[in-house]
Write an enzyme that holds these catalytic residues in place. Sequence first.
Site, PDB file in Angstrom:
ATOM      1  N   HIS A  65      -8.190  -3.222   2.287  1.00 22.84           N
ATOM      2  CA  HIS A  65      -7.434  -4.240   1.598  1.00 22.84           C
ATOM      3  C   HIS A  65      -6.655  -4.915   2.540  1.00 22.84           C
ATOM      4  O   HIS A  65      -6.296  -6.089   2.440  1.00 22.84           O
ATOM      5  CB  HIS A  65      -6.877  -3.980   0.348  1.00 22.84           C
ATOM      6  CG  HIS A  65      -7.890  -3.595  -0.681  1.00 22.84           C
ATOM      7  ND1 HIS A  65      -8.331  -4.742  -1.335  1.00 22.84           N
ATOM      8  CD2 HIS A  65      -8.374  -2.574  -1.355  1.00 22.84           C
ATOM      9  CE1 HIS A  65      -9.415  -4.367  -2.609  1.00 22.84           C
ATOM     10  NE2 HIS A  65      -9.184  -2.926  -2.351  1.00 22.84           N
ATOM     11  N   ASP A  77     -11.969  -6.370  -4.661  1.00 23.94           N
ATOM     12  CA  ASP A  77     -12.262  -5.453  -5.614  1.00 23.94           C
ATOM     13  C   ASP A  77     -12.853  -6.447  -6.923  1.00 23.94           C
ATOM     14  O   ASP A  77     -12.288  -7.348  -7.398  1.00 23.94           O
ATOM     15  CB  ASP A  77     -11.241  -4.893  -6.452  1.00 23.94           C
ATOM     16  CG  ASP A  77     -10.582  -3.599  -5.370  1.00 23.94           C
ATOM     17  OD1 ASP A  77     -11.649  -3.153  -4.643  1.00 23.94           O
ATOM     18  OD2 ASP A  77      -9.759  -3.196  -5.493  1.00 23.94           O
ATOM     19  N   GLN A  79       0.977  -1.299   0.112  1.00 25.80           N
ATOM     20  CA  GLN A  79       0.039  -0.110  -0.037  1.00 25.80           C
ATOM     21  C   GLN A  79       0.734   1.028  -0.030  1.00 25.80           C
ATOM     22  O   GLN A  79       0.210   2.264  -0.534  1.00 25.80           O
ATOM     23  CB  GLN A  79      -1.100  -0.074   1.300  1.00 25.80           C
ATOM     24  CG  GLN A  79      -2.109   1.216   1.230  1.00 25.80           C
ATOM     25  CD  GLN A  79      -2.913   0.633   0.115  1.00 25.80           C
ATOM     26  OE1 GLN A  79      -3.120  -0.296  -0.212  1.00 25.80           O
ATOM     27  NE2 GLN A  79      -3.726   1.729  -0.655  1.00 25.80           N
ATOM     28  N   GLU A 125     -17.231   3.718  -5.155  1.00 24.77           N
ATOM     29  CA  GLU A 125     -16.405   2.642  -5.850  1.00 24.77           C
ATOM     30  C   GLU A 125     -17.552   1.569  -6.235  1.00 24.77           C
ATOM     31  O   GLU A 125     -17.793   0.933  -5.344  1.00 24.77           O
ATOM     32  CB  GLU A 125     -15.369   2.238  -4.871  1.00 24.77           C
ATOM     33  CG  GLU A 125     -14.239   3.228  -4.816  1.00 24.77           C
ATOM     34  CD  GLU A 125     -13.019   3.010  -4.125  1.00 24.77           C
ATOM     35  OE1 GLU A 125     -12.675   1.739  -3.865  1.00 24.77           O
ATOM     36  OE2 GLU A 125     -12.008   3.529  -3.962  1.00 24.77           O
ATOM     37  N   ALA A 132      -6.192   4.671   0.047  1.00 26.55           N
ATOM     38  CA  ALA A 132      -6.105   4.808   1.470  1.00 26.55           C
ATOM     39  C   ALA A 132      -4.604   4.824   1.644  1.00 26.55           C
ATOM     40  O   ALA A 132      -3.450   4.304   1.097  1.00 26.55           O
ATOM     41  CB  ALA A 132      -6.552   3.470   2.084  1.00 26.55           C
ATOM     42  N   SER A 166      -5.830   0.990   4.839  1.00 26.94           N
ATOM     43  CA  SER A 166      -6.352   0.338   3.599  1.00 26.94           C
ATOM     44  C   SER A 166      -7.386  -0.764   4.138  1.00 26.94           C
ATOM     45  O   SER A 166      -6.790  -1.559   4.675  1.00 26.94           O
ATOM     46  CB  SER A 166      -5.541  -0.037   2.559  1.00 26.94           C
ATOM     47  OG  SER A 166      -6.293  -0.833   1.570  1.00 26.94           O
ATOM     48  N   TRP A 168     -17.077  -1.138  -7.571  1.00 22.47           N
ATOM     49  CA  TRP A 168     -16.363  -2.360  -7.614  1.00 22.47           C
ATOM     50  C   TRP A 168     -15.807  -2.896  -6.307  1.00 22.47           C
ATOM     51  O   TRP A 168     -15.488  -4.127  -6.281  1.00 22.47           O
ATOM     52  CB  TRP A 168     -15.093  -2.200  -8.619  1.00 22.47           C
ATOM     53  CG  TRP A 168     -14.123  -1.326  -8.003  1.00 22.47           C
ATOM     54  CD1 TRP A 168     -12.941  -1.529  -7.432  1.00 22.47           C
ATOM     55  CD2 TRP A 168     -14.064   0.076  -8.234  1.00 22.47           C
ATOM     56  NE1 TRP A 168     -12.376  -0.476  -7.074  1.00 22.47           N
ATOM     57  CE2 TRP A 168     -12.959   0.585  -7.811  1.00 22.47           C
ATOM     58  CE3 TRP A 168     -14.764   0.942  -8.733  1.00 22.47           C
ATOM     59  CZ2 TRP A 168     -12.463   2.010  -7.777  1.00 22.47           C
ATOM     60  CZ3 TRP A 168     -14.380   2.385  -8.920  1.00 22.47           C
ATOM     61  CH2 TRP A 168     -13.324   2.931  -8.371  1.00 22.47           C
ATOM     62  N   HIS A 169     -15.759  -2.082  -5.275  1.00 19.11           N
ATOM     63  CA  HIS A 169     -15.230  -2.476  -3.814  1.00 19.11           C
ATOM     64  C   HIS A 169     -15.981  -3.039  -2.978  1.00 19.11           C
ATOM     65  O   HIS A 169     -17.216  -2.317  -2.501  1.00 19.11           O
ATOM     66  CB  HIS A 169     -14.272  -0.940  -3.731  1.00 19.11           C
ATOM     67  CG  HIS A 169     -13.711  -1.406  -2.253  1.00 19.11           C
ATOM     68  ND1 HIS A 169     -12.458  -0.946  -2.117  1.00 19.11           N
ATOM     69  CD2 HIS A 169     -14.347  -1.751  -0.809  1.00 19.11           C
ATOM     70  CE1 HIS A 169     -12.070  -1.452  -0.505  1.00 19.11           C
ATOM     71  NE2 HIS A 169     -13.080  -1.895  -0.183  1.00 19.11           N
TER      72      HIS A 169
END
Length: 285
Positions: free
Chosen positions: A199, A206, A171, A256, A192, A197, A258-259
Site C-alpha cells: 500500500h 483494496d 502502517q 486476500e 505487512a 507494505s 479484495w487486494h
Amino acid sequence: MKRSQDRRRTSKKRSKGLKATLLIAVAALVGLIIWIGTNDWNVEKTLEQAGLSNTDSEKPETSPGSEDKEEEDEQNLPPAEVEPAPPEESTEKGEDDTPFDGGYVEGQQLPSEPTYVKDILIANKKYPLPETFAPGESKEARAAFEEMAAEAKLSSFNLTAFSTYRSYDYQVTLYNRYVDRDGVEAADRYSARPGYSEHQTGLAFDIGEVNHEKHWASSSFGTTEAGKWLLANAHRYGFILRYPNHKEEITGYMHEAWHYRYVGKPIAEQIFKKNITLEEYLGIE
C-alpha cells in the site's frame, strides 16, 4: 317553601358537578394507564414524552447529530484497518515440506531506494521500501480503477476502493495494533511490517462493493458476484489479484480476495493468463 326548593336545586347542581368532576378524573386516570401501557409500562419514558422528566438535564451536552455521526464514522472505516479477523491456522507447506516461516529476512535494513524488477516497483517481505518513500496514490492506477468501476456498474456492481495508499507511519500504527492483538506470527500473515507494505507504493487497491461492507477485507468477497466479476475482468484494466489462494509460500500473505495491484494492462494480462503471482512473473520467488 321557596328557600327549601332553592336548597334542593343547589344540592342537585353540586351533585352533578361532583359527578362530572369524578367522571373527568376517572377518564384521565384511564387515559394515563393506557398511555403508560403503550410505552411498555415505562413510567419514565411516559414522563419524558409529557415533558415532565428531568433526565435530559442530567445528560452531558452533545452537539446535534454527534452520536449518529460517531456511529457513521465507525461504520465507514475500512474493515481491514479496523479489526481484521485473525487468520485460521494454515496447513500450507513450503517446497522443502517445512512450515512456512513468514518470509521476512530477519535483521534486514530498509533500503535508501525502492526496488524495481523489470521496471516494476516491488514491495514484499524480501524487497522493502525506504521509510521516506511517499508517492501517494497513483493517479494512473486511480484512473484505471475508475474506468473499471464504470464498466462494473453496467453489470450492476458498484465497486469502491476502500483503502489505497498508506504512509509508512500509518502502517506502523496498523501493524503494531494487530501484533498486540494476535501476536507477530499471526499478524505477519495478513498485515505487512512498516516499510514492507504494498500500500505504501500507492499502487495497491483494496476493493469492495458499496452497501456490502460485510464482505470488505474478507475472503467471502471472492464468493460474491461482484468479486467474481472483478477477478475475471481486473486484468483488462491493469490490475492483478495480488495474493491468490494457495500461494502464501510465494507471496508471503494469506489469500486476500479484495487486494488488487496495478501493474498496467500488458503485464496484468500475462499474469492473468498464466495464473501466476507477481513474484513468479518477475522471477523473485
